[in-house]
Design an enzyme around this catalytic site. Structure first.
Site, short mmCIF file in Angstrom:
data_model
loop_
_atom_site.label_atom_id
_atom_site.label_comp_id
_atom_site.label_asym_id
_atom_site.label_seq_id
_atom_site.Cartn_x
_atom_site.Cartn_y
_atom_site.Cartn_z
N LYS A 1 0.75 -1.31 -0.04
CA LYS A 1 -0.05 0.05 -0.12
C LYS A 1 1.02 1.18 0.17
O LYS A 1 1.88 1.43 0.95
CB LYS A 1 -1.00 -0.08 1.14
CG LYS A 1 -1.59 1.25 1.33
CD LYS A 1 -2.71 1.19 2.48
CE LYS A 1 -3.59 2.47 2.35
NZ LYS A 1 -4.67 2.55 3.21
N LYS B 1 -1.93 -1.45 -3.95
CA LYS B 1 -2.88 -0.49 -3.90
C LYS B 1 -2.25 0.81 -3.89
O LYS B 1 -1.11 1.15 -3.08
CB LYS B 1 -4.01 -0.51 -2.73
CG LYS B 1 -4.45 0.79 -2.38
CD LYS B 1 -5.12 0.61 -1.10
CE LYS B 1 -5.92 1.79 -0.58
NZ LYS B 1 -6.55 1.89 0.67
N ARG C 1 -10.72 9.78 1.41
CA ARG C 1 -10.84 10.44 2.46
C ARG C 1 -11.80 11.41 2.71
O ARG C 1 -12.27 11.60 3.87
CB ARG C 1 -9.23 11.14 2.76
CG ARG C 1 -8.27 10.04 3.01
CD ARG C 1 -7.06 10.70 2.98
NE ARG C 1 -5.89 9.50 2.93
CZ ARG C 1 -4.47 9.50 2.70
NH1 ARG C 1 -4.11 10.76 2.62
NH2 ARG C 1 -3.76 8.44 2.57
N LYS D 1 1.08 10.17 6.38
CA LYS D 1 0.98 8.44 6.32
C LYS D 1 2.09 8.18 5.81
O LYS D 1 2.43 6.82 5.75
CB LYS D 1 -0.31 8.22 5.77
CG LYS D 1 -1.66 8.65 6.39
CD LYS D 1 -2.76 7.94 6.10
CE LYS D 1 -4.13 8.39 6.61
NZ LYS D 1 -4.95 7.16 6.56
C1 PBG Z 1 -7.65 3.72 5.25
C2 PBG Z 1 -7.92 3.18 3.63
C3 PBG Z 1 -7.71 4.18 2.78
C4 PBG Z 1 -8.13 3.61 1.65
C5 PBG Z 1 -8.68 2.22 1.81
N1 PBG Z 1 -8.60 2.03 3.37
C6 PBG Z 1 -7.19 5.52 3.00
C7 PBG Z 1 -5.99 5.88 3.44
O1 PBG Z 1 -4.99 5.14 3.84
O2 PBG Z 1 -5.88 7.17 3.82
C8 PBG Z 1 -8.19 4.37 0.44
C9 PBG Z 1 -9.29 3.69 -0.87
C10 PBG Z 1 -9.43 4.67 -2.08
O3 PBG Z 1 -8.71 5.89 -2.01
O4 PBG Z 1 -10.28 4.23 -2.74
N2 PBG Z 1 -7.02 2.65 5.82
#
Ligand code: PBG
Length: 368
Positions: free
Chosen positions: A223, A280, A233, A249
């Site tokens: 990720k 991702k 968000r 993050k």
């Molecule tokens: C949070 C999470 C995020 C997404 C999925 N789970 C956002 C982040 O890490 O801030 C993003 C998914 C998307 O942008 O479609 N744990």
């Protein structure tokens, strides 16, 4: 007879222009034969999009009923009250979609620094899972395991006392409890999306110890710290951590520049017991998806995230891209890179456009 061009080599007998072309190029390899007709192109197609490979992410509101709330930066996506969630899942299932990933949207006043709401036995996500499992038990339900919907600072974990870091090990122990609660509510897979070290192994142990040996782990293994999470968000109200606090993050999510670091995370999660490995975002990280596919025999998932969805919609709205073609091309590319499963906000509309055929064995309608 056309006179010989001065710059061409002199020959004893003058040639026609046609004759020159034919002798100059001896083309024996003609790949265009495989692209001559729709029938041949379809037969020769290497990769296909199928609703059964797509997972629809859904946003859930803490309300029993009422109207869904549109999400402005994600055209066509909404936040669903619980009764609509059940109906939506029914519709998805009838279109051939086999899995949903649920994300709770919680009111700001329920959030605190410790994300305490995550361990409330009646917290929204647990009611949402129970609702879907009670109405559509055949759907594979996936829950996100991370603290960002519950923390007022929007981070995926709890902070250290001085607030300068996310406390890895305390966060992992909370995630383990969350995972067990989700499994008890009926989640088929828990999906740790927090990027803390060691969380997959710890969650596996916690699930097994609590008797949930059949609950799987879909690990957000690679990720990246991506700008493409912006619309998500906004949808869940976790934007604070995206850069407005001291801490970004980037201290836990992967650096977009790093391939080897991503491979290491994939290997660790596989070794710690993940059942499915995920990359991702998807589109900007096709190289990582390909490497994941070649490195493991586990299923590889890819998450086409909110910003990937939003950018296609935004360009289409301006008339700069054809929405359907850009959508299908973006998803096919993710499949071609090696993803077995794609989480995408386009899942429902792709399924809706896929012709359905009668499956003669079961009498059930299945997508072709
Ligand atoms: C949070 C999470 C995020 C997404 C999925 N789970 C956002 C982040 O890490 O801030 C993003 C998914 C998307 O942008 O479609 N744990």
């Amino acid at each position: 007879m056309v006179p010989c061009h001065d710059s061409l080599p002199r020959r004893a007998t003058p040639l026609t222009v046609r004759g020159i072309m034919e002798t100059a190029f001896e083309i024996t390899q003609r790949p265009r034969r495989l692209r001559r007709s729709d029938a041949v192109r379809t037969l020769a197609r290497e990769t296909r999009l199928h609703p059964e490979q797509l997972i629809q992410p859904l946003f859930v509101l803490d309300r029993r009923s009422g109207e869904p709330e549109p999400i402005e930066s994600m055209p066509g996506q909404v936040r669903l009250p619980l009764d609509r969630l059940a109906a939506e899942c029914g519709e998805l299932a009838s279109l051939g979609i086999r899995g949903v990933a649920l994300f709770p949207v919680l009111a700001a006043e329920t959030k605190d620094a410790a994300g305490i709401g995550a361990l409330d036995p009646e917290t929204l996500i647990l009611r949402a899972v129970r609702t879907v499992k009670a109405t559509h038990p055949d759907l594979c339900v996936i829950t996100d395991v991370a603290l960002d919907p519950y923390t007022d600072h929007g981070h995926d974990g709890v902070l250290t006392e001085d607030g300068t870091d996310v406390d890895n090990d305390r966060t992992v122990s909370i995630l383990c409890e969350m995972a067990v609660l989700n499994a008890a509510a009926g989640a088929d897979f828990v999906a740790p999306s927090d990027m803390m070290d060691g969380r997959v192994g710890a969650i596996r142990k916690a699930l097994d110890a609590a008797g949930y040996t059949g609950t799987g782990i879909l690990a957000y293994s690679a990720k990246f710290n991506s700008a493409f999470y912006g619309p998500f968000r906004e949808a869940v109200g976790s934007a604070a951590a995206a850069g407005t606090t001291l801490l970004g993050k980037h201290t836990y999510q992967l650096d977009p520049a790093n391939r080897r670091a991503a491979l290491r995370e994939l290997d660790l999660d596989a070794a710690e017991g993940a059942d499915i490995l995920m990359v991702k975002p998807a589109g900007p990280y096709l190289d990582i998806i390909r490497e994941a596919r070649e490195r493991t025999d586990l299923p590889v998932a890819a998450y086409q995230v909110s910003g990937e969805y939003a950018q296609i919609h935004a360009a289409a709205r301006l008339g700069w891209l054809d929405l359907r073609r850009a959508r299908d091309e973006s998803l096919l590319a993710i499949r071609r890179a090696g993803a077995d499963i794609i989480l995408t906000y386009f899942a429902k509309e792709v399924a809706r456009e896929t012709p359905q055929a009668k499956d003669s064995d079961s009498g059930k309608t299945t997508a072709t």
